[in-house]
Scaffold this motif. Structure first.
Motif: not given
Length: 52
Positions: A5, A8-9, A28, A31
């Protein structure tokens, strides 16, 4: 799960800075989904792991 997470953020932030709106939106949302799954699993393991 939380690691993915965060990754991906960070990808979403970098893509947004460079102007790739579609990639930033996709990263986004991935995430956000991974973070919610992490929270559900963490809360579930907290409550159900206290059996003894």
């Amino acid at each position: 799960m939380l690691h993915y997470a965060i990754v991906f953020f960070i990808i979403a932030i970098i893509a947004a800075v460079f102007g790739f709106g579609g990639i930033a939106a996709g990263a986004s949302s991935i995430a956000q989904v991974l973070f919610v799954v992490f929270l559900v699993l963490a809360i579930g393991s907290f409550f159900f792991g206290r059996g003894k």
